[in-house]
Motif scaffolding. Structure first.
Motif, short mmCIF file in Angstrom:
data_model
loop_
_atom_site.label_atom_id
_atom_site.label_comp_id
_atom_site.label_asym_id
_atom_site.label_seq_id
_atom_site.Cartn_x
_atom_site.Cartn_y
_atom_site.Cartn_z
N ALA A 117 -45.20 -122.21 12.43
CA ALA A 117 -44.63 -123.38 11.77
C ALA A 117 -45.36 -124.65 12.17
CB ALA A 117 -43.14 -123.49 12.10
N VAL A 118 -45.64 -124.81 13.46
CA VAL A 118 -46.30 -126.02 13.93
C VAL A 118 -47.71 -126.13 13.35
CG1 VAL A 118 -47.25 -127.16 15.98
CG2 VAL A 118 -44.95 -126.16 16.04
N ASN A 119 -48.40 -125.02 13.22
CA ASN A 119 -49.79 -125.04 12.76
C ASN A 119 -49.93 -125.21 11.26
OD1 ASN A 119 -50.76 -124.69 15.37
ND2 ASN A 119 -50.73 -122.46 15.23
N GLU A 120 -48.86 -124.96 10.51
CA GLU A 120 -48.94 -125.07 9.05
C GLU A 120 -48.50 -126.48 8.63
OE1 GLU A 120 -50.02 -125.00 5.85
OE2 GLU A 120 -50.16 -122.88 6.41
N SER A 121 -49.47 -127.37 8.46
CA SER A 121 -49.16 -128.76 8.15
C SER A 121 -49.34 -129.11 6.69
CB SER A 121 -50.03 -129.69 9.00
OG SER A 121 -51.41 -129.48 8.70
N SER A 122 -49.90 -128.20 5.91
CA SER A 122 -50.18 -128.52 4.50
C SER A 122 -48.89 -128.69 3.72
CB SER A 122 -51.03 -127.41 3.87
OG SER A 122 -50.34 -126.19 3.89
N TYR B 82 -48.19 -130.13 17.96
CA TYR B 82 -48.10 -129.43 19.24
C TYR B 82 -46.82 -128.61 19.30
CZ TYR B 82 -51.69 -132.78 20.62
OH TYR B 82 -52.84 -133.53 20.68
N VAL B 83 -46.89 -127.47 19.99
CA VAL B 83 -45.70 -126.63 20.17
C VAL B 83 -44.72 -127.37 21.08
CG1 VAL B 83 -44.85 -124.44 21.10
CG2 VAL B 83 -47.01 -124.52 19.84
N PRO B 84 -43.42 -127.31 20.80
CA PRO B 84 -42.44 -127.99 21.66
C PRO B 84 -42.50 -127.47 23.08
CG PRO B 84 -41.40 -127.18 19.64
CD PRO B 84 -42.78 -126.61 19.67
N GLU B 85 -42.04 -128.30 24.03
CA GLU B 85 -41.87 -127.85 25.40
C GLU B 85 -40.69 -126.88 25.42
OE1 GLU B 85 -41.08 -131.42 27.49
OE2 GLU B 85 -43.12 -132.21 27.31
N LEU B 86 -40.96 -125.63 25.72
CA LEU B 86 -39.93 -124.61 25.62
C LEU B 86 -39.15 -124.41 26.91
CD1 LEU B 86 -41.81 -121.92 23.49
CD2 LEU B 86 -40.44 -123.86 22.75
N GLU B 87 -39.72 -124.83 28.03
CA GLU B 87 -39.05 -124.64 29.32
C GLU B 87 -38.54 -125.98 29.82
OE1 GLU B 87 -38.45 -121.80 30.72
OE2 GLU B 87 -39.61 -120.61 29.27
N SER B 88 -37.29 -126.00 30.25
CA SER B 88 -36.73 -127.20 30.85
C SER B 88 -37.22 -127.34 32.28
CB SER B 88 -35.19 -127.15 30.83
OG SER B 88 -34.65 -128.26 31.50
N ARG B 89 -37.60 -128.56 32.69
CA ARG B 89 -38.11 -128.79 34.04
C ARG B 89 -37.00 -129.17 35.01
NH1 ARG B 89 -43.13 -132.60 31.96
NH2 ARG B 89 -44.22 -130.98 30.77
N SER B 90 -35.78 -129.14 34.55
CA SER B 90 -34.66 -129.55 35.40
C SER B 90 -33.60 -128.47 35.43
CB SER B 90 -34.05 -130.86 34.86
OG SER B 90 -32.84 -131.15 35.52
N GLU B 91 -32.87 -128.42 36.54
CA GLU B 91 -31.77 -127.47 36.65
C GLU B 91 -30.54 -127.97 35.89
OE1 GLU B 91 -31.93 -124.46 37.99
OE2 GLU B 91 -34.05 -124.84 38.42
N GLU B 92 -30.53 -129.26 35.55
CA GLU B 92 -29.39 -129.83 34.84
C GLU B 92 -29.40 -129.38 33.39
OE1 GLU B 92 -29.57 -134.01 35.26
OE2 GLU B 92 -29.39 -134.00 37.45
N LEU B 93 -28.28 -129.60 32.73
CA LEU B 93 -28.20 -129.27 31.30
C LEU B 93 -29.24 -130.06 30.52
CD1 LEU B 93 -24.37 -129.09 30.54
CD2 LEU B 93 -25.99 -127.20 30.71
N SER B 94 -29.90 -129.39 29.62
CA SER B 94 -30.91 -130.02 28.78
C SER B 94 -30.33 -130.22 27.38
CB SER B 94 -32.16 -129.15 28.72
OG SER B 94 -33.10 -129.67 27.82
N ASP B 95 -31.06 -130.93 26.53
CA ASP B 95 -30.63 -131.07 25.13
C ASP B 95 -31.53 -130.25 24.19
OD1 ASP B 95 -32.95 -132.55 25.17
OD2 ASP B 95 -32.04 -134.41 24.43
N VAL C 93 -42.90 -117.50 4.69
CA VAL C 93 -43.24 -118.28 3.50
C VAL C 93 -42.72 -119.71 3.60
CG1 VAL C 93 -43.34 -116.30 1.96
CG2 VAL C 93 -41.17 -117.49 2.28
N MET C 94 -41.77 -119.96 4.50
CA MET C 94 -41.20 -121.30 4.63
C MET C 94 -41.59 -121.99 5.93
SD MET C 94 -39.49 -121.78 1.87
CE MET C 94 -38.52 -123.22 2.31
N LEU C 95 -42.36 -121.34 6.77
CA LEU C 95 -42.65 -121.90 8.09
C LEU C 95 -43.71 -123.00 7.97
CD1 LEU C 95 -42.64 -118.74 10.38
CD2 LEU C 95 -40.85 -120.46 10.06
N ARG C 96 -43.22 -124.25 8.00
CA ARG C 96 -44.09 -125.41 7.92
C ARG C 96 -43.64 -126.46 8.92
NH1 ARG C 96 -44.49 -123.20 3.06
NH2 ARG C 96 -46.57 -123.13 2.14
N ARG C 97 -44.59 -127.28 9.29
CA ARG C 97 -44.33 -128.27 10.32
C ARG C 97 -43.18 -129.21 9.94
NH1 ARG C 97 -49.47 -131.58 11.91
NH2 ARG C 97 -50.13 -129.46 12.47
N ASN C 98 -43.19 -129.70 8.70
CA ASN C 98 -42.14 -130.67 8.34
C ASN C 98 -40.76 -130.03 8.28
OD1 ASN C 98 -42.54 -129.24 5.97
ND2 ASN C 98 -42.86 -131.03 4.66
#
Length: 754
Positions: A733-738, A528-541, A703-708
């Motif tokens: 990157a997320v979709n290339e799991s091979s 799955y694609v990472p959550e790209l938007e923070s749901r909080s106004e506080e600092l995120s990691d 050429v290097m975009l892979r999930r791992n």
């Protein structure tokens, strides 16, 4: 016609016609510019009979202030730089005037001789001083301030300098730069030109940092047949070394020949195409195998060719694991887990998850166990529980990890001493051999290896050889990360073979689950694609910063590293933040980003400050650097990070401080094993953890975009991840799991045990 300065035979006010060939001689007063790779130089030269220094442009493998040069060429008026002498023939010759000799000796080329000592030497021996230093060094004791040891040192230094110069000239004549000449001289001495003329390919076999391509260039210059047997023999090893660098232990026979045809067929000069006949490759392989430089083994129903040390490492791993699997249970296997687990939970004030409890039980009853799982699943808690239980039975446990940073983190999290694998096995810096082995094993009941996904076949073989006959082994690692930088994929092969007990930690603990780093790492690992938007106004990691083009991404990365992260999170912009690129090359590769970040974080000093350029990198005081290969002499290893403490052009050395160890001196000739480290590849970051990582991601990296790879990059951060780039590339990157298959016999050998 343009009137230009005259040659050395004319008086100070004579002239010469532009384009007219002239010969001149003079003393180098200043080296304005010198490219050490191709020899291009711009010199300020005091000509005989002249009053003002002249600018001489040409090519020399080595030159320095005080040298006497002879040149043949023409005077030209350059539109930008003015009048120059363009030399098509340029050579350094021994100075023949007393002033020239004094300048030469005092220039720092001969170690231990400065301007004052040079003056005394010339006063004592006149024009015979070179003859005395080289052939009668004992006479140097006649000079005040020179004793027996210094006389011997001066003589040796003069001979070394002269021999290195001759080798540099030889290399330059055959189309090579001179940066590696000192290393060649240390290996072969004054016989280097003769030995290389006889067999240039020995360079690739015998000297680190000098590969087949460099040796092949010399071979071409010497007229060695590009389609002949000697080149084919060396080329097969070159192909397998390239495969090793890509993580393979060997190659199927046909794949080896196919790669050899492609790589050797490209020729040695631009546009050259060579045809290596199949029968030549077959003969070359037979001869290399008879010489013991290559070996064959069965792989997947066919034959594969290996570098012998890698094949033997795989065999050694399988043999030792077979012994462990068939051996009696460990002495502590009688521990009652139903009693021990509640006891240790009370001791540590934790509640173990079901998968953690199962993992502890597996470790108590098995001689070899693998524990795997992603971030936040409690691997550290598990290790602490096991250590506490075994400590109650007085079982000695040795803890280690592949890198210094990983070992430090393991020690801090457990409160126990932890070492790098190399230190634990007591590497001998003289020959790179481990002193702990089957004859002199470790003294432990249980050996715990963290970050074991980083361990390649050679290191795993060495670990298993050093494990005591009655000892047990626990391997901890995340099998979903990138495999080791070195050859093989040991952890994955052990897990997939079905021969070794494997405990998988699956429950994510609540505190870790609050981290967007942990959540997004698991999302990526699950496709799955990472959550790209923070749901909080506080600092995120965890942040995603969009950037469409490479230039936009470069600018944003520089601003984020130099300003935004330090300001908002209080992190040091050099020591706490690491840029991790999917690859080395390209506009968002580690090499390009290093140049950009160096300019922002450690800008060029004022004119006259010390810098050194070697092997494509320009180093400054306080630069962040990384060791790129194991160096047993210096006790530094691939991936170690350091800072430049000093640069001494006179002594030709740089001093670097690495974590938790004394400063180390690097001769300039050894700088090919360093790189700037403001940005490194994700592969180079394995086993390390940084407070903050910044990850550029772009379709340039396709050429290097892979999930791992993305998963590994995210899990390198403890406090902050910032991904800068294109959402499209992130999804790629997320979709290339091979997985890219690594050729190795280990999985098949281990599966036979099951």
């Amino acid at each position: 016609m343009t009137e230009l300065p005259a040659g050395p035979e004319a008086s100070g006010n004579s002239t010469a016609t532009a384009g007219e060939r002239k010969a001149l001689t003079g003393v180098v007063e200043r080296v304005v510019f010198h490219n050490r790779e191709n020899g291009f130089v711009v010199l300020g030269v005091r000509l005989r009979g002249g009053y003002q220094p002249a600018t001489v442009v040409g090519r020399l493998p080595v030159v320095s202030q005080g040298d006497t040069i002879r040149a043949s060429g023409t005077w030209r008026r350059d539109a930008k730089h003015g009048i120059q002498f363009r030399a098509d023939l340029l050579a350094v010759s021994p100075p023949d005037s007393l002033d020239g000799i004094r300048r030469y000796l005092g220039s720092g080329k001969v170690k231990g001789v400065g301007p004052k000592m040079a003056k005394r030497l010339v006063k004592a021996f006149g024009k015979d001083v070179f003859e005395v230093i080289e052939n009668e060094p004992e006479r140097l004791k006649e000079v005040p301030g020179i004793g027996p040891k210094r006389a011997e040192s001066l003589g040796a230094g003069f001979k070394d300098q002269k021999a290195v110069r001759e080798i540099m000239v030889f290399l330059q004549e055959h189309g090579l730069g001179s940066a590696r000449a000192a290393r060649i001289y240390r290996a072969y001495g004054a016989d280097a030109p003769t030995l290389l003329a006889d067999d240039p390919y020995r360079l690739a076999r015998e000297i680190r940092g000098i590969g087949f391509r460099i040796a092949d260039g010399i071979g071409a210059s010497l007229g060695i047949d590009g389609e002949g047997l000697p080149r084919a023999r060396a080329g097969l090893t070159y192909v397998l070394e390239q495969a090793r660098a890509a993580g393979h232990c060997g190659l199927p026979r046909e794949a080896l020949f196919e790669e050899a045809h492609e790589k050797l067929g490209k020729g040695r000069r631009p546009g050259e195409v060579l045809k290596i006949r199949q029968e030549i490759l077959v003969q070359a392989l037979d001869e290399e195998m008879r010489a013991g430089r290559l070996a064959a083994a069965r792989l997947g129903g066919g034959e594969a060719i290996f570098l012998p040390m890698l094949l033997e490492a795989e065999r050694a791993i399988a043999r030792r694991l077979a012994e462990l699997c068939s051996a009696d249970p460990p002495p502590w296997s009688d521990i009652d887990a139903t009693v021990a687990l509640p006891w240790v939970e009370k001791q540590l004030e934790v509640t173990l998850a079901p998968s953690q409890r199962a993992a502890v039980e597996a470790c108590l009853r098995s001689r070899v166990t693998v524990i795997t799982g992603g971030p936040g699943v409690g691997k550290t808690t598990l290790v602490n529980a096991l250590l506490r239980i075994l400590d109650a039975r007085n079982v000695r446990c040795d803890l280690c990890a592949p890198t210094g940073r990983a070992a430090k983190r393991l020690g801090e999290s457990t409160g126990e001493a932890a070492k790098t694998i190399h230190r634990l096995l007591q590497i001998d810096p003289k020959n790179g051999v481990f002193q702990r082995n089957r004859q002199k094993p470790l003294q432990c009941g249980l050996l715990i290896v963290d970050e074991s996904s980083m361990v390649d076949v050679e290191l795993m073989a060495a670990l298993l050889q050093a494990l005591p006959a009655e000892g047990s082994l626990l391997l901890i690692g995340d099998a979903d990360q990138l495999p080791s930088v070195g050859p093989g994929q040991v952890l994955r092969d052990l897990i997939d073979s079905g021969a070794i007990p494997v405990a998988r930690l699956v429950e994510i603990f609540r505190q870790a689950g609050d981290s967007r780093i942990v959540r997004n790492a698991h999302r990526v690992n699950q496709g799955y694609v990472p959550e790209l938007e923070s749901r909080s106004e506080e600092l995120s990691d965890f942040y995603f910063v969009p950037a469409e083009g490479a230039e936009d991404a470069q600018e944003k990365i520089a601003r984020i590293v130099a300003g935004r992260i330090p300001a908002r999170f209080g992190l040091d912009r050099v020591t706490d933040i690491q840029v991790l690129s999917p690859m080395n090359r390209g506009p968002l590769g580690a090499r390009t980003l290093n140049g950009i970040l160096q300019g922002v974080l450690n800008p060029a000093p004022e004119s006259g400050a010390v810098e050194v350029e070697r092997f494509g990198w320009n180093y400054r005081l306080d630069d962040k650097v990384m060791q790129t290969a194991n160096d047993y002499d210096k006790d530094v290893f691939n991936g170690d990070l350091g800072r430049v403490l000093s640069i001494d052009p006179g002594e030709q050395k740089m001093t670097i401080k690495f974590d938790r160890r004394p400063s180390i001196e690097y001769p300039f000739a050894d700088l090919d094993r360093l790189m700037l480290a403001y940005a490194v590849t994700v592969h180079k970051s394995q086993g390390s953890e940084y407070p903050a990582v910044v990850v550029p991601i772009s379709t340039h990296h396709y050429v290097m975009l892979r999930r791992n790879l993305l998963y590994t990059a995210i899990t390198r951060a403890s406090r902050l991840v910032v991904i800068v780039g294109q959402e499209r590339a992130l999804r790629m990157a997320v979709n290339e799991s091979s997985d890219l298959r690594r050729y190795s016999t280990l999985r098949e050998r281990l599966a036979a045990l099951a």
